[in-house]
Design a protein around this motif. Structure first.
Motif, PDB file in Angstrom:
ATOM      1  N   ALA A   1       0.746  -1.189  -0.094  1.00 36.43           N
ATOM      2  CA  ALA A   1      -0.127   0.183  -0.003  1.00 36.43           C
ATOM      3  C   ALA A   1       0.946   1.066  -0.091  1.00 36.43           C
ATOM      4  N   GLN A   2       2.012   1.171   0.658  1.00 35.78           N
ATOM      5  CA  GLN A   2       3.015   2.257   0.780  1.00 35.78           C
ATOM      6  C   GLN A   2       4.280   1.713   0.705  1.00 35.78           C
ATOM      7  N   PRO A   3       5.410   2.531   0.839  1.00 37.10           N
ATOM      8  CA  PRO A   3       6.854   1.963   0.784  1.00 37.10           C
ATOM      9  C   PRO A   3       6.925   1.385   2.201  1.00 37.10           C
ATOM     10  N   GLY A   4       7.236   0.047   2.483  1.00 35.39           N
ATOM     11  CA  GLY A   4       7.530  -0.481   3.583  1.00 35.39           C
ATOM     12  C   GLY A   4       6.122  -0.955   4.508  1.00 35.39           C
ATOM     13  N   GLY A   5       5.085  -0.477   3.808  1.00 33.14           N
ATOM     14  CA  GLY A   5       3.616  -0.754   4.397  1.00 33.14           C
ATOM     15  C   GLY A   5       2.995  -2.180   4.314  1.00 33.14           C
ATOM     16  N   LYS A   6       1.634  -2.243   4.345  1.00 35.83           N
ATOM     17  CA  LYS A   6       0.754  -3.361   4.304  1.00 35.83           C
ATOM     18  C   LYS A   6       0.972  -4.175   2.914  1.00 35.83           C
TER      19      LYS A   6
ATOM     20  N   ALA B   1      -3.030  -6.838 -11.561  1.00 37.73           N
ATOM     21  CA  ALA B   1      -3.464  -7.253 -10.364  1.00 37.73           C
ATOM     22  C   ALA B   1      -4.250  -6.266  -9.605  1.00 37.73           C
ATOM     23  N   LEU B   2      -4.186  -4.798  -9.896  1.00 34.70           N
ATOM     24  CA  LEU B   2      -4.674  -3.747  -9.215  1.00 34.70           C
ATOM     25  C   LEU B   2      -5.915  -3.101 -10.061  1.00 34.70           C
ATOM     26  N   PRO B   3      -6.766  -2.517  -9.543  1.00 32.91           N
ATOM     27  CA  PRO B   3      -8.226  -2.196 -10.109  1.00 32.91           C
ATOM     28  C   PRO B   3      -7.665  -0.706 -10.890  1.00 32.91           C
ATOM     29  N   ASN B   4      -8.254  -0.263 -11.798  1.00 28.90           N
ATOM     30  CA  ASN B   4      -7.808   1.029 -12.578  1.00 28.90           C
ATOM     31  C   ASN B   4      -7.656   2.063 -11.464  1.00 28.90           C
ATOM     32  N   GLY B   5      -6.866   2.997 -11.860  1.00 28.77           N
ATOM     33  CA  GLY B   5      -6.775   4.236 -10.850  1.00 28.77           C
ATOM     34  C   GLY B   5      -5.880   3.898  -9.609  1.00 28.77           C
ATOM     35  N   HIS B   6      -5.719   2.631  -9.389  1.00 27.50           N
ATOM     36  CA  HIS B   6      -4.789   2.376  -8.122  1.00 27.50           C
ATOM     37  C   HIS B   6      -3.364   1.904  -8.338  1.00 27.50           C
ATOM     38  N   PHE B   7      -2.587   2.265  -7.344  1.00 31.48           N
ATOM     39  CA  PHE B   7      -1.015   2.048  -7.551  1.00 31.48           C
ATOM     40  C   PHE B   7      -0.508   1.215  -6.220  1.00 31.48           C
ATOM     41  N   ALA B   8       0.552   0.669  -6.479  1.00 35.58           N
ATOM     42  CA  ALA B   8       1.051  -0.088  -5.162  1.00 35.58           C
ATOM     43  C   ALA B   8       2.455   0.259  -5.375  1.00 35.58           C
ATOM     44  N   TRP B   9       3.044  -0.234  -4.302  1.00 32.63           N
ATOM     45  CA  TRP B   9       4.788  -0.045  -4.139  1.00 32.63           C
ATOM     46  C   TRP B   9       5.285  -1.268  -3.894  1.00 32.63           C
ATOM     47  N   ALA B  10       6.505  -1.408  -4.871  1.00 30.15           N
ATOM     48  CA  ALA B  10       7.386  -2.464  -4.789  1.00 30.15           C
ATOM     49  C   ALA B  10       8.729  -2.200  -4.461  1.00 30.15           C
ATOM     50  N   GLU B  11       9.323  -2.827  -3.816  1.00 26.05           N
ATOM     51  CA  GLU B  11      10.984  -2.445  -3.295  1.00 26.05           C
ATOM     52  C   GLU B  11      11.945  -2.912  -4.332  1.00 26.05           C
ATOM     53  N   PHE B  12      12.672  -1.883  -4.943  1.00 25.79           N
ATOM     54  CA  PHE B  12      13.604  -1.940  -5.919  1.00 25.79           C
ATOM     55  C   PHE B  12      14.680  -3.062  -5.551  1.00 25.79           C
ATOM     56  N   GLY B  13      14.955  -3.950  -6.268  1.00 27.86           N
ATOM     57  CA  GLY B  13      15.806  -5.022  -6.061  1.00 27.86           C
ATOM     58  C   GLY B  13      15.598  -6.115  -5.468  1.00 27.86           C
TER      59      GLY B  13
END
Length: 184
Positions: free
Chosen positions: A4-9, A42-54
């Motif tokens: 949901a956010q960097p380092g988040g849920k 995997a996400l609905p339109n208009g939704h974004f998520a965060w992934a850790e680079f590397g």
């Protein structure tokens, strides 16, 4: 893992393959330190998520972008922010409009898919939230760019229809992960 956010849920765990069988591709729309903000199938339109680079993702810079103007019914192909090709496209009918927003090219498929789709499809991370009457509501339908009738018209089930020559060009030229902006 998409968060949901960097380092988040954790929102959703994604595997190495996209929902249609191709390699999993995420479109990067932002960066915060070692975290990338992404759009994904995997996400609905208009939704974004965060992934850790590397750890969760590898990032490859892409110089190509697609920008669709629904009001003009044109698809612009950009390289390094310069328009290199313009294509007339068909767009979604009023009952099943093409969604607007920031997406990415998620999969490239070849087949025979029948006359309504043509032999090549560029699948986007966009989903069709307003299905035409009679479509199976338990299936997720993705927006794609493919050949078909109605270029310059609002006749599709949400996809962008181009000529077969234009779709061949896109398949050859535009890489997976390329940003796709669909604007009114």
């Amino acid at each position: 893992m998409l968060r949901a956010q960097p380092g988040g849920k954790a929102l959703v765990r994604v595997g190495p393959r996209g929902p249609l069988g191709g390699p999993l591709v995420l479109g990067v729309v932002g960066v915060r330190g070692r975290w990338v903000k992404v759009t994904a199938e995997a996400l609905p339109n208009g939704h974004f998520a965060w992934a850790e680079f590397g750890r969760d993702v590898a990032v490859h810079p892409i110089q190509w972008e697609l920008r669709a103007s629904l009001s003009r019914r044109l698809l612009y192909v950009l390289r390094d922010d310069r328009i290199v090709r313009t294509m007339r496209v068909g767009i979604g009918a009023p009952s099943s409009p093409t969604p607007v927003g920031s997406f990415a090219v998620a999969e490239k498929l070849t087949g025979p898919f029948g006359p309504a789709l043509g032999p090549r499809i560029l699948v986007l991370t966009a989903r069709q939230p307003r299905l035409p009457p009679g479509w199976n509501t338990s299936v997720t339908y993705y927006i794609a760019i493919h050949s078909g009738s109605g270029r310059g018209s609002a006749v599709s089930a949400g996809c962008l229809h181009a000529t077969e020559a234009d779709v061949r060009y896109l398949m050859r030229t535009v890489p997976l992960g390329a940003a796709v902006q669909i604007l009114r």
